[in-house]
Scaffold this active site. Structure first.
Site, PDB file in Angstrom:
ATOM      1  N   ASP A   2      34.960  34.761  44.753  1.00 53.04           N
ATOM      2  CA  ASP A   2      35.040  35.649  43.597  1.00 53.04           C
ATOM      3  C   ASP A   2      34.929  34.834  42.308  1.00 53.04           C
ATOM      4  OD1 ASP A   2      36.318  38.779  43.233  1.00 53.04           O
ATOM      5  OD2 ASP A   2      36.267  37.473  41.471  1.00 53.04           O
ATOM      6  N   ASN A  12      38.961  48.384  47.005  1.00 56.27           N
ATOM      7  CA  ASN A  12      39.212  49.382  45.971  1.00 56.27           C
ATOM      8  C   ASN A  12      38.153  50.474  46.058  1.00 56.27           C
ATOM      9  OD1 ASN A  12      41.395  47.887  44.901  1.00 56.27           O
ATOM     10  ND2 ASN A  12      39.984  46.592  43.732  1.00 56.27           N
ATOM     11  N   GLY A  37      40.706  50.581  40.632  1.00 62.08           N
ATOM     12  CA  GLY A  37      40.353  49.211  40.285  1.00 62.08           C
ATOM     13  C   GLY A  37      38.968  48.776  40.701  1.00 62.08           C
ATOM     14  N   GLN A  38      38.164  49.711  41.241  1.00 68.76           N
ATOM     15  CA  GLN A  38      36.810  49.306  41.636  1.00 68.76           C
ATOM     16  C   GLN A  38      35.946  49.136  40.389  1.00 68.76           C
ATOM     17  OE1 GLN A  38      34.736  51.956  44.368  1.00 68.76           O
ATOM     18  NE2 GLN A  38      33.196  50.390  44.850  1.00 68.76           N
ATOM     19  N   SER A  39      35.333  47.973  40.268  1.00 65.33           N
ATOM     20  CA  SER A  39      34.459  47.716  39.113  1.00 65.33           C
ATOM     21  C   SER A  39      33.018  47.461  39.538  1.00 65.33           C
ATOM     22  CB  SER A  39      34.982  46.531  38.292  1.00 65.33           C
ATOM     23  OG  SER A  39      34.991  45.355  39.074  1.00 65.33           O
ATOM     24  N   HIS A  66      32.968  46.276  49.004  1.00 59.69           N
ATOM     25  CA  HIS A  66      33.357  44.880  49.216  1.00 59.69           C
ATOM     26  C   HIS A  66      34.816  44.813  49.608  1.00 59.69           C
ATOM     27  CE1 HIS A  66      33.808  45.949  44.971  1.00 59.69           C
ATOM     28  NE2 HIS A  66      34.869  45.173  44.946  1.00 59.69           N
ATOM     29  N   HIS A  76      38.020  42.339  49.387  1.00 64.44           N
ATOM     30  CA  HIS A  76      38.598  41.120  48.815  1.00 64.44           C
ATOM     31  C   HIS A  76      39.430  40.435  49.896  1.00 64.44           C
ATOM     32  CE1 HIS A  76      38.105  42.251  44.428  1.00 64.44           C
ATOM     33  NE2 HIS A  76      38.069  43.454  44.955  1.00 64.44           N
TER      34      HIS A  76
HETATM   35  P1  AMP Z   1      36.440  45.369  42.283  1.00 69.66           P
HETATM   36  O1  AMP Z   1      37.126  45.342  40.953  1.00 69.66           O
HETATM   37  O2  AMP Z   1      37.330  45.689  43.438  1.00 69.66           O
HETATM   38  O3  AMP Z   1      35.203  46.230  42.226  1.00 69.66           O
HETATM   39  O4  AMP Z   1      35.991  43.873  42.555  1.00 69.66           O
HETATM   40  C1  AMP Z   1      34.814  43.338  42.057  1.00 69.66           C
HETATM   41  C2  AMP Z   1      34.988  41.846  42.108  1.00 69.66           C
HETATM   42  O5  AMP Z   1      33.724  41.257  41.976  1.00 69.66           O
HETATM   43  C3  AMP Z   1      35.857  41.281  40.980  1.00 69.66           C
HETATM   44  O6  AMP Z   1      36.960  40.581  41.554  1.00 69.66           O
HETATM   45  C4  AMP Z   1      34.910  40.362  40.232  1.00 69.66           C
HETATM   46  O7  AMP Z   1      35.547  39.199  39.764  1.00 69.66           O
HETATM   47  C5  AMP Z   1      33.873  40.047  41.283  1.00 69.66           C
HETATM   48  N1  AMP Z   1      32.555  39.708  40.792  1.00 69.66           N
HETATM   49  C6  AMP Z   1      31.791  40.412  39.913  1.00 69.66           C
HETATM   50  N2  AMP Z   1      30.608  39.791  39.736  1.00 69.66           N
HETATM   51  C7  AMP Z   1      30.617  38.687  40.541  1.00 69.66           C
HETATM   52  C8  AMP Z   1      29.685  37.647  40.808  1.00 69.66           C
HETATM   53  N3  AMP Z   1      28.486  37.607  40.207  1.00 69.66           N
HETATM   54  N4  AMP Z   1      30.035  36.665  41.672  1.00 69.66           N
HETATM   55  C9  AMP Z   1      31.248  36.701  42.272  1.00 69.66           C
HETATM   56  N5  AMP Z   1      32.173  37.660  42.078  1.00 69.66           N
HETATM   57  C10 AMP Z   1      31.859  38.634  41.209  1.00 69.66           C
END
Ligand code: AMP
Length: 112
Positions: free
Chosen positions: A30, A85, A91-93, A98, A100
């Site tokens: 991450d 998430n 908290g999904q962004s 994916h 974690h």
């Molecule tokens: P979520 O908030 O559950 O959707 O998790 C998305 C995760 O993706 C976050 O922990 C970010 O830090 C991670 N993330 C976003 N872009 C990248 C990237 N290019 N390489 C590695 N991790 C990333």
């Protein structure tokens, strides 16, 4: 999915610090770690999130979970937390499914 960042990583269009890759799944560290050891494992197939899984994806999710555990062991993370998430309020962004994998420190419960 042209504008999906994790599809871009899967295709090799943008770099990531990869731990593992095969035809179906990809794992990478991450970018913004929330624990001393924090990696993500994703299906290469674009699925928005857990709520969007189809019945046919059940074996794929089994593979993700087993591979996450195998990689945690390989990278010295005997105790770890798997987090998925679903939806922005949870908290999904990134809207490509994916998991974690977090470890390397004591993890409290409940999560925030
Ligand atoms: P979520 O908030 O559950 O959707 O998790 C998305 C995760 O993706 C976050 O922990 C970010 O830090 C991670 N993330 C976003 N872009 C990248 C990237 N290019 N390489 C590695 N991790 C990333």
């Amino acid at each position: 999915m042209d504008d999906c960042i994790f599809c871009k990583i899967s295709r090799g269009d943008i770099p990531a610090n990869k731990l593992y890759e095969d035809d179906e799944v990809l794992a990478f560290w991450d970018l913004n770690p929330q624990a001393p050891k924090h990696f993500l494992i994703i299906p290469k197939k674009h699925v928005v999130g857990p709520a969007d899984l189809a019945r046919e994806d059940e074996p794929l999710m089994g593979r993700l979970t087993r591979k996450a555990s195998e990689l945690a062991d390989k990278h010295g993370i005997p105790d770890f937390r798997l987090v998925m998430n679903n939806g922005a309020k949870a908290g999904q962004s990134v809207f490509h499914l994916h998991m974690h994998v977090l470890g390397g420190r004591p993890l409290s419960w409940p999560p925030g």
